[in-house]
Motif scaffolding. Sequence first.
Motif, mmCIF file in Angstrom:
data_model
loop_
_atom_site.group_PDB
_atom_site.id
_atom_site.type_symbol
_atom_site.label_atom_id
_atom_site.label_comp_id
_atom_site.label_asym_id
_atom_site.label_seq_id
_atom_site.Cartn_x
_atom_site.Cartn_y
_atom_site.Cartn_z
ATOM 1 N N VAL A 31 0.840 -1.204 0.000
ATOM 2 C CA VAL A 31 0.000 0.000 0.000
ATOM 3 C C VAL A 31 0.874 1.252 0.000
ATOM 4 C CG1 VAL A 31 -1.562 1.348 1.464
ATOM 5 C CG2 VAL A 31 -2.041 -1.056 1.020
ATOM 6 N N SER A 32 1.969 1.213 0.769
ATOM 7 C CA SER A 32 2.850 2.377 0.865
ATOM 8 C C SER A 32 3.544 2.696 -0.451
ATOM 9 C CB SER A 32 3.915 2.146 1.951
ATOM 10 O OG SER A 32 3.303 1.922 3.201
ATOM 11 N N LEU A 33 3.754 1.686 -1.294
ATOM 12 C CA LEU A 33 4.472 1.881 -2.547
ATOM 13 C C LEU A 33 3.560 2.237 -3.721
ATOM 14 C CD1 LEU A 33 7.038 -1.054 -2.259
ATOM 15 C CD2 LEU A 33 7.468 1.378 -1.915
ATOM 16 N N LEU A 34 2.257 2.359 -3.474
ATOM 17 C CA LEU A 34 1.338 2.734 -4.544
ATOM 18 C C LEU A 34 1.637 4.165 -5.009
ATOM 19 C CD1 LEU A 34 -2.039 1.344 -3.136
ATOM 20 C CD2 LEU A 34 -0.793 0.482 -5.131
ATOM 21 N N VAL A 72 -4.951 12.309 12.918
ATOM 22 C CA VAL A 72 -3.849 11.977 12.006
ATOM 23 C C VAL A 72 -4.270 12.290 10.574
ATOM 24 C CG1 VAL A 72 -2.417 10.107 11.089
ATOM 25 C CG2 VAL A 72 -2.931 10.199 13.531
ATOM 26 N N ILE A 73 -5.517 11.962 10.238
ATOM 27 C CA ILE A 73 -6.033 12.227 8.889
ATOM 28 C C ILE A 73 -6.049 13.733 8.625
ATOM 29 C CG2 ILE A 73 -8.037 12.002 7.360
ATOM 30 C CD1 ILE A 73 -8.825 9.512 9.050
ATOM 31 N N VAL A 74 -6.597 14.491 9.578
ATOM 32 C CA VAL A 74 -6.712 15.946 9.401
ATOM 33 C C VAL A 74 -5.343 16.593 9.240
ATOM 34 C CG1 VAL A 74 -7.398 18.088 10.553
ATOM 35 C CG2 VAL A 74 -8.926 16.111 10.595
ATOM 36 N N ILE A 75 -4.408 16.232 10.131
ATOM 37 C CA ILE A 75 -3.077 16.843 10.082
ATOM 38 C C ILE A 75 -2.330 16.441 8.821
ATOM 39 C CG2 ILE A 75 -0.812 16.861 11.219
ATOM 40 C CD1 ILE A 75 -2.381 16.596 13.897
ATOM 41 N N THR A 76 -2.402 15.147 8.462
ATOM 42 C CA THR A 76 -1.696 14.676 7.269
ATOM 43 C C THR A 76 -2.251 15.314 6.005
ATOM 44 O OG1 THR A 76 -1.278 12.545 8.353
ATOM 45 C CG2 THR A 76 -0.991 12.620 5.965
ATOM 46 N N LEU A 77 -3.573 15.328 5.884
ATOM 47 C CA LEU A 77 -4.184 15.906 4.687
ATOM 48 C C LEU A 77 -3.927 17.412 4.624
ATOM 49 C CD1 LEU A 77 -5.888 15.514 2.166
ATOM 50 C CD2 LEU A 77 -7.933 15.823 3.571
ATOM 51 N N GLY A 78 -4.050 18.092 5.766
ATOM 52 C CA GLY A 78 -3.812 19.532 5.778
ATOM 53 C C GLY A 78 -2.392 19.891 5.372
ATOM 54 N N ALA A 79 -1.422 19.151 5.901
ATOM 55 C CA ALA A 79 -0.021 19.410 5.553
ATOM 56 C C ALA A 79 0.247 19.122 4.085
ATOM 57 C CB ALA A 79 0.900 18.564 6.438
ATOM 58 N N GLN A 80 -0.360 18.060 3.559
ATOM 59 C CA GLN A 80 -0.156 17.705 2.149
ATOM 60 C C GLN A 80 -0.744 18.775 1.228
ATOM 61 O OE1 GLN A 80 1.137 14.635 0.738
ATOM 62 N NE2 GLN A 80 1.911 14.143 2.767
ATOM 63 N N LEU A 81 -1.936 19.280 1.597
ATOM 64 C CA LEU A 81 -2.595 20.266 0.738
ATOM 65 C C LEU A 81 -1.830 21.587 0.681
ATOM 66 C CD1 LEU A 81 -6.345 19.626 1.628
ATOM 67 C CD2 LEU A 81 -5.221 19.200 -0.575
ATOM 68 N N LEU A 82 -1.001 21.847 1.693
ATOM 69 C CA LEU A 82 -0.197 23.076 1.673
ATOM 70 C C LEU A 82 0.884 23.046 0.599
ATOM 71 C CD1 LEU A 82 0.320 23.804 5.474
ATOM 72 C CD2 LEU A 82 -1.080 25.100 3.862
ATOM 73 N N PHE A 83 1.369 21.842 0.287
ATOM 74 C CA PHE A 83 2.524 21.739 -0.602
ATOM 75 C C PHE A 83 2.253 20.982 -1.902
ATOM 76 C CE2 PHE A 83 4.106 21.909 3.791
ATOM 77 C CZ PHE A 83 4.851 23.066 3.721
ATOM 78 N N LEU A 84 1.154 20.240 -1.970
ATOM 79 C CA LEU A 84 0.885 19.408 -3.139
ATOM 80 C C LEU A 84 -0.474 19.730 -3.748
ATOM 81 C CD1 LEU A 84 2.030 15.950 -1.691
ATOM 82 C CD2 LEU A 84 3.363 17.462 -3.171
ATOM 83 N N GLN A 85 -0.671 19.201 -4.945
ATOM 84 C CA GLN A 85 -1.984 19.299 -5.578
ATOM 85 C C GLN A 85 -2.971 18.391 -4.845
ATOM 86 O OE1 GLN A 85 -2.692 21.390 -8.115
ATOM 87 N NE2 GLN A 85 -0.585 22.141 -8.017
ATOM 88 N N GLU A 87 -4.880 15.808 -5.837
ATOM 89 C CA GLU A 87 -4.818 14.369 -6.081
ATOM 90 C C GLU A 87 -3.712 13.680 -5.271
ATOM 91 O OE1 GLU A 87 -4.924 11.163 -9.766
ATOM 92 O OE2 GLU A 87 -4.163 13.182 -10.132
ATOM 93 N N PRO A 88 -2.460 14.134 -5.361
ATOM 94 C CA PRO A 88 -1.430 13.460 -4.553
ATOM 95 C C PRO A 88 -1.645 13.619 -3.049
ATOM 96 C CG PRO A 88 -0.503 15.371 -5.686
ATOM 97 C CD PRO A 88 -1.877 15.167 -6.224
ATOM 98 N N ALA A 89 -2.223 14.748 -2.629
ATOM 99 C CA ALA A 89 -2.469 14.946 -1.192
ATOM 100 C C ALA A 89 -3.469 13.915 -0.670
ATOM 101 C CB ALA A 89 -2.985 16.359 -0.934
ATOM 102 N N ILE A 90 -4.568 13.726 -1.419
ATOM 103 C CA ILE A 90 -5.580 12.749 -1.011
ATOM 104 C C ILE A 90 -5.017 11.331 -1.099
ATOM 105 C CG2 ILE A 90 -7.782 11.721 -1.671
ATOM 106 C CD1 ILE A 90 -8.734 14.546 -2.391
ATOM 107 N N ALA A 91 -4.265 11.047 -2.171
ATOM 108 C CA ALA A 91 -3.697 9.707 -2.343
ATOM 109 C C ALA A 91 -2.703 9.384 -1.238
ATOM 110 C CB ALA A 91 -3.032 9.600 -3.712
ATOM 111 N N ASN A 92 -1.827 10.323 -0.918
ATOM 112 C CA ASN A 92 -0.837 10.089 0.135
ATOM 113 C C ASN A 92 -1.500 9.880 1.492
ATOM 114 O OD1 ASN A 92 1.203 10.380 -1.756
ATOM 115 N ND2 ASN A 92 1.639 12.501 -1.229
ATOM 116 N N THR A 93 -2.497 10.699 1.789
ATOM 117 C CA THR A 93 -3.221 10.551 3.054
ATOM 118 C C THR A 93 -3.930 9.207 3.113
ATOM 119 O OG1 THR A 93 -3.544 12.945 3.152
ATOM 120 C CG2 THR A 93 -4.938 11.592 4.573
ATOM 121 N N SER A 94 -4.508 8.788 1.991
ATOM 122 C CA SER A 94 -5.196 7.495 1.937
ATOM 123 C C SER A 94 -4.215 6.346 2.181
ATOM 124 C CB SER A 94 -5.879 7.303 0.584
ATOM 125 O OG SER A 94 -6.846 8.296 0.377
ATOM 126 N N ARG A 95 -3.025 6.448 1.609
ATOM 127 C CA ARG A 95 -2.026 5.390 1.809
ATOM 128 C C ARG A 95 -1.561 5.328 3.258
ATOM 129 N NH1 ARG A 95 2.687 6.144 -2.124
ATOM 130 N NH2 ARG A 95 2.320 8.307 -1.585
#
Length: 198
Positions: A31-34, A72-85, A87-95
């Motif tokens: 899952v992590s390597l997706l 964990v979901i909120v913090i991870t998704l929020g941090a990802q959305l600051l730096f990424l588009q 799609e990758p933010a949602i995908a990374n958080t999902s993984r």
Amino acid sequence: MLTLYRPGTGWMHRAPAGPKAFVLLVLVLAVSLLPSTYLAAGIAATVTVLGYLVTGLGLRELGRQIVSVRWVIVITLGAQLLFLQTEPAIANTSRVLAAILLAAMLVLTARVADLLDAFERGLQPFARFGVDPARVALVLAVAITTVPVLIRLASGVREAQKARGAGGGLRAFVIPFLVVSLKHADDLGEALTARGVA
């Protein structure tokens, strides 16, 4: 030692701890390597849901685990959305979420003592290189159970605050959570010292 083990009679509970840990480790790595795509997010979610259904833990337990890691979901998704588009933010958080939920399946269906025995047996070949299998197995078991235990402690702090009608601010949560976390660390340290590990 605190544990999230839930007694059960399903095949996942009856499976030996060693092979079960190995299979779940492979799933978490897969899952992590997706890739960081919506398709990968869907695959990670599907694997997780199927895992809880096939093992007999069920969707209710899956829901409980998701609620327990909501911050964990909120913090991870929020941090990802600051730096990424998006799609990758949602995908990374999902993984990340899928990896946590799949790893939780191990501590939900295996007792800590069984995990210790399995890790110690698996590490026996490394004893000839100076590795202490018992000590390393204990460290691995503590590491595996610590994150779920901290999540449970955080949920306990939130529930206690709601019962007392306390505010839901971050500062009001952090201080009690640090206190109970440090208390847990002290208790764990004393238990390890009593066993001659620390």
